[in-house]
Every structure is written in structure tokens, then in C-alpha cells.
Scaffold this motif. Sequence first.
Motif, PDB file in Angstrom:
ATOM      1  N   ALA A   1      17.337  -1.665   8.913  1.00 19.36           N
ATOM      2  CA  ALA A   1      18.353  -1.841   7.869  1.00 19.36           C
ATOM      3  C   ALA A   1      18.185  -3.170   7.154  1.00 19.36           C
ATOM      4  CB  ALA A   1      19.748  -1.737   8.479  1.00 19.36           C
ATOM      5  N   ARG A   2      17.762  -4.214   7.880  1.00 20.72           N
ATOM      6  CA  ARG A   2      17.557  -5.519   7.246  1.00 20.72           C
ATOM      7  C   ARG A   2      16.446  -5.482   6.202  1.00 20.72           C
ATOM      8  NH1 ARG A   2      18.012  -7.729  12.446  1.00 20.72           N
ATOM      9  NH2 ARG A   2      15.785  -8.205  12.523  1.00 20.72           N
ATOM     10  N   GLU A   3      15.556  -4.513   6.331  1.00 25.17           N
ATOM     11  CA  GLU A   3      14.475  -4.375   5.352  1.00 25.17           C
ATOM     12  C   GLU A   3      14.875  -3.517   4.161  1.00 25.17           C
ATOM     13  OE1 GLU A   3      11.743  -6.049   5.522  1.00 25.17           O
ATOM     14  OE2 GLU A   3      12.050  -6.866   7.541  1.00 25.17           O
ATOM     15  N   GLY A   4      16.142  -3.083   4.152  1.00 27.78           N
ATOM     16  CA  GLY A   4      16.627  -2.301   3.031  1.00 27.78           C
ATOM     17  C   GLY A   4      16.483  -0.803   3.201  1.00 27.78           C
ATOM     18  N   LEU A   5      16.040  -0.343   4.374  1.00 30.26           N
ATOM     19  CA  LEU A   5      15.893   1.081   4.607  1.00 30.26           C
ATOM     20  C   LEU A   5      17.233   1.681   5.027  1.00 30.26           C
ATOM     21  CD1 LEU A   5      12.906  -0.005   4.936  1.00 30.26           C
ATOM     22  CD2 LEU A   5      12.540   1.999   6.389  1.00 30.26           C
ATOM     23  N   PRO A   6      17.641   2.789   4.438  1.00 31.91           N
ATOM     24  CA  PRO A   6      18.835   3.478   4.924  1.00 31.91           C
ATOM     25  C   PRO A   6      18.564   4.052   6.312  1.00 31.91           C
ATOM     26  CG  PRO A   6      17.732   4.808   3.268  1.00 31.91           C
ATOM     27  CD  PRO A   6      17.030   3.479   3.287  1.00 31.91           C
ATOM     28  N   VAL A   7      19.572   4.037   7.134  1.00 34.08           N
ATOM     29  CA  VAL A   7      19.437   4.448   8.533  1.00 34.08           C
ATOM     30  C   VAL A   7      20.377   5.604   8.817  1.00 34.08           C
ATOM     31  CG1 VAL A   7      19.755   3.741  10.945  1.00 34.08           C
ATOM     32  CG2 VAL A   7      18.736   2.142   9.287  1.00 34.08           C
ATOM     33  N   ALA A   8      19.869   6.623   9.496  1.00 37.52           N
ATOM     34  CA  ALA A   8      20.710   7.680  10.053  1.00 37.52           C
ATOM     35  C   ALA A   8      20.654   7.560  11.561  1.00 37.52           C
ATOM     36  CB  ALA A   8      20.229   9.055   9.601  1.00 37.52           C
ATOM     37  N   ALA A   9      21.791   7.244  12.163  1.00 34.05           N
ATOM     38  CA  ALA A   9      21.889   7.054  13.607  1.00 34.05           C
ATOM     39  C   ALA A   9      22.492   8.303  14.239  1.00 34.05           C
ATOM     40  CB  ALA A   9      22.748   5.834  13.925  1.00 34.05           C
TER      41      ALA A   9
ATOM     42  N   ALA B   1      28.725  -1.532  13.579  1.00 34.31           N
ATOM     43  CA  ALA B   1      28.204  -2.836  13.976  1.00 34.31           C
ATOM     44  C   ALA B   1      26.928  -3.179  13.215  1.00 34.31           C
ATOM     45  CB  ALA B   1      27.938  -2.857  15.481  1.00 34.31           C
ATOM     46  N   VAL B   2      26.072  -2.186  13.017  1.00 33.70           N
ATOM     47  CA  VAL B   2      24.833  -2.420  12.265  1.00 33.70           C
ATOM     48  C   VAL B   2      25.151  -2.747  10.815  1.00 33.70           C
ATOM     49  CG1 VAL B   2      22.699  -1.371  11.440  1.00 33.70           C
ATOM     50  CG2 VAL B   2      23.432  -0.998  13.806  1.00 33.70           C
ATOM     51  N   ARG B   3      26.107  -2.036  10.237  1.00 30.62           N
ATOM     52  CA  ARG B   3      26.494  -2.337   8.860  1.00 30.62           C
ATOM     53  C   ARG B   3      27.031  -3.752   8.741  1.00 30.62           C
ATOM     54  NH1 ARG B   3      28.142   3.294   8.775  1.00 30.62           N
ATOM     55  NH2 ARG B   3      30.205   2.728   9.549  1.00 30.62           N
ATOM     56  N   THR B   4      27.790  -4.191   9.736  1.00 36.39           N
ATOM     57  CA  THR B   4      28.349  -5.545   9.719  1.00 36.39           C
ATOM     58  C   THR B   4      27.241  -6.591   9.819  1.00 36.39           C
ATOM     59  OG1 THR B   4      30.422  -4.812  10.712  1.00 36.39           O
ATOM     60  CG2 THR B   4      29.888  -7.154  10.906  1.00 36.39           C
ATOM     61  N   ARG B   5      26.246  -6.319  10.670  1.00 37.22           N
ATOM     62  CA  ARG B   5      25.156  -7.279  10.878  1.00 37.22           C
ATOM     63  C   ARG B   5      24.232  -7.369   9.678  1.00 37.22           C
ATOM     64  NH1 ARG B   5      21.975  -6.015  16.316  1.00 37.22           N
ATOM     65  NH2 ARG B   5      20.732  -7.734  15.469  1.00 37.22           N
ATOM     66  N   THR B   6      24.061  -6.279   8.968  1.00 39.23           N
ATOM     67  CA  THR B   6      22.989  -6.223   7.969  1.00 39.23           C
ATOM     68  C   THR B   6      23.459  -5.885   6.559  1.00 39.23           C
ATOM     69  OG1 THR B   6      22.572  -3.848   8.294  1.00 39.23           O
ATOM     70  CG2 THR B   6      21.451  -5.388   9.778  1.00 39.23           C
ATOM     71  N   SER B   7      24.682  -5.413   6.411  1.00 36.83           N
ATOM     72  CA  SER B   7      25.177  -4.876   5.145  1.00 36.83           C
ATOM     73  C   SER B   7      24.340  -3.692   4.680  1.00 36.83           C
ATOM     74  CB  SER B   7      25.194  -5.964   4.048  1.00 36.83           C
ATOM     75  OG  SER B   7      26.029  -7.030   4.428  1.00 36.83           O
ATOM     76  N   GLY B   8      23.677  -3.038   5.642  1.00 35.88           N
ATOM     77  CA  GLY B   8      22.817  -1.916   5.313  1.00 35.88           C
ATOM     78  C   GLY B   8      23.573  -0.611   5.209  1.00 35.88           C
ATOM     79  N   GLN B   9      22.870   0.402   4.746  1.00 35.98           N
ATOM     80  CA  GLN B   9      23.421   1.739   4.609  1.00 35.98           C
ATOM     81  C   GLN B   9      23.127   2.506   5.890  1.00 35.98           C
ATOM     82  OE1 GLN B   9      21.882   3.801   1.219  1.00 35.98           O
ATOM     83  NE2 GLN B   9      22.986   5.686   1.629  1.00 35.98           N
ATOM     84  N   VAL B  10      24.166   2.804   6.677  1.00 34.62           N
ATOM     85  CA  VAL B  10      23.988   3.441   7.978  1.00 34.62           C
ATOM     86  C   VAL B  10      24.901   4.653   8.079  1.00 34.62           C
ATOM     87  CG1 VAL B  10      23.935   3.129  10.482  1.00 34.62           C
ATOM     88  CG2 VAL B  10      23.528   1.160   8.974  1.00 34.62           C
ATOM     89  N   LEU B  11      24.300   5.794   8.337  1.00 36.06           N
ATOM     90  CA  LEU B  11      25.026   7.053   8.487  1.00 36.06           C
ATOM     91  C   LEU B  11      25.087   7.398   9.962  1.00 36.06           C
ATOM     92  CD1 LEU B  11      26.210   9.692   7.182  1.00 36.06           C
ATOM     93  CD2 LEU B  11      23.851  10.556   7.160  1.00 36.06           C
ATOM     94  N   ALA B  12      26.271   7.671  10.485  1.00 32.07           N
ATOM     95  CA  ALA B  12      26.458   8.024  11.892  1.00 32.07           C
ATOM     96  C   ALA B  12      26.630   9.528  12.032  1.00 32.07           C
ATOM     97  CB  ALA B  12      27.674   7.301  12.470  1.00 32.07           C
ATOM     98  N   LEU B  13      25.847  10.127  12.921  1.00 31.52           N
ATOM     99  CA  LEU B  13      25.880  11.569  13.128  1.00 31.52           C
ATOM    100  C   LEU B  13      25.888  11.862  14.634  1.00 31.52           C
ATOM    101  CD1 LEU B  13      23.092  12.418  10.548  1.00 31.52           C
ATOM    102  CD2 LEU B  13      25.538  12.884  10.240  1.00 31.52           C
ATOM    103  N   ARG B  14      26.644  12.877  15.014  1.00 30.61           N
ATOM    104  CA  ARG B  14      26.719  13.240  16.431  1.00 30.61           C
ATOM    105  C   ARG B  14      25.912  14.499  16.711  1.00 30.61           C
ATOM    106  NH1 ARG B  14      32.461  13.264  19.200  1.00 30.61           N
ATOM    107  NH2 ARG B  14      31.058  13.584  20.972  1.00 30.61           N
TER     108      ARG B  14
END
Length: 220
Positions: free
Chosen positions: A22-30, A43-56
Motif C-alpha cells: 500500500a505504501r507503494e501506491g498499490l490498492p490492496v484487497a485483504a 489499520a493498514v489504511r491508517t498507516r499508509t493512507s492506502g486503498q484497502v478493501l476488506a473481504l471475508r
Amino acid sequence: MPGLVIVGAGAGLGASVAARFAREGLPVAAIARSQAVHEVAAAVRTRTSGQVLALRADSTDRAALHAAVDVAVDAHGMPDVLVYNAAIIQPDRPGELSTQQHLDAWSVNVLGAMDAATYLATRMTRTGGGTVIITGGMPRPLSRSTSLSLGKAGVRALTRILDQEYGHLGVHVATVTVDCAIVPGTDADPDLIAEHYWALHRQPRAQWQHEIVHSASALA
């Protein structure tokens, strides 16, 4: 921008890997089976301001896993990177687990990785390639961790099998073998280990490695 799909995105190494990309600007799907994946993503969004999608999704439920991956692809496009970090980590000795308990562990530790990798790698080959990294461990089998030792031996074999299948088509398949207990603030800090995942992804094809081992002298 093509991004990362990480299966088994827990609060330790999974979160660190997600944050590194995420710090490199890549969107993340967790993706993880627990509701806690939403806390990890936050937490990842807070650390990096990145785009993070949470999926179960449970990695042993093929339909659910594929559905979650499809949501990730719809949201972010075909990912450049798949990281499989799911595992059942438990103490057990030979003969202690039932056949079903061993099968359950194998399903998470190995078969889920194969399912996730084949589902995405086939499509990666159609879009110019990508990276598949599986979290490994237990380079020396231990009787006190029998099911995990068997599972991580399977991961090592699976990595080589997937490389034979997809490597010549442009998919870099590798494993990061964690040869230590992960402890924040030490030389086994999850953020340090996460650097290996990024390094593998960035390797030019002529320099591809298929395994990086992270050892911590104080914890080995």
C-alpha cells in the motif's frame, strides 16, 4: 493501478505485507475468514493512507474464495500480486491429531494456496504476468509442529510446481520462508519480513528467486 490480493491477512505478517504494498501506491484487497480482517484493513489504511478493501472468505471454501477474489478484481482490476499467507499454526506431535484434523490443516496450509494461485495465475498470464508469493516456513521439520512441518514442506513443493506451470508464461512464483518466531521490534519484525515480498515482486525476470529465507539469530 494493478495491486495486491492477500489471502490470510491477519494482524501480524499479513498486515505488514499489505502495508508494504500500500505504501507503494498499490490498492490492496485483504481476504481472511475472520471479521478481524476489517480491523486489519483499517489499520493498514491508517498507516499508509492506502486503498484497502476488506473481504471475508475461508481459504478452504473454494466458492467463497473465488467470489472474494472476483470482488477484488472488480474493484481494483487484475492484480499484479497474489500473496497467500493463510496457515494453521498449532503445536502437535506425530499421532496426536486425527486424520480429519490433519486434512483440515493441509487444506489451509497447502490446498488453499494452490486454489488461490491457480485461480489468479491463469488470468495473470493473459495480462502479461504477475507475482505469486506463498508464505513458507519450517525449513527444518520439527516433531512438536508436525502438521505445520508437513504443510510448509508442501508449500515448498507447491511453489516449484506452480513455477513449472506458470513461470514460463510470465508469473513469478516464490515463497518467503520464515525461519523464526515473528516478534515486533526484533530482527524478526513483521515489517522487516514484509520487505522480502516487495523485493521478490520487483525482481527482473532474469533475476527471479524462488525462495527467500528470513532467519533471526536471537530467535532461531
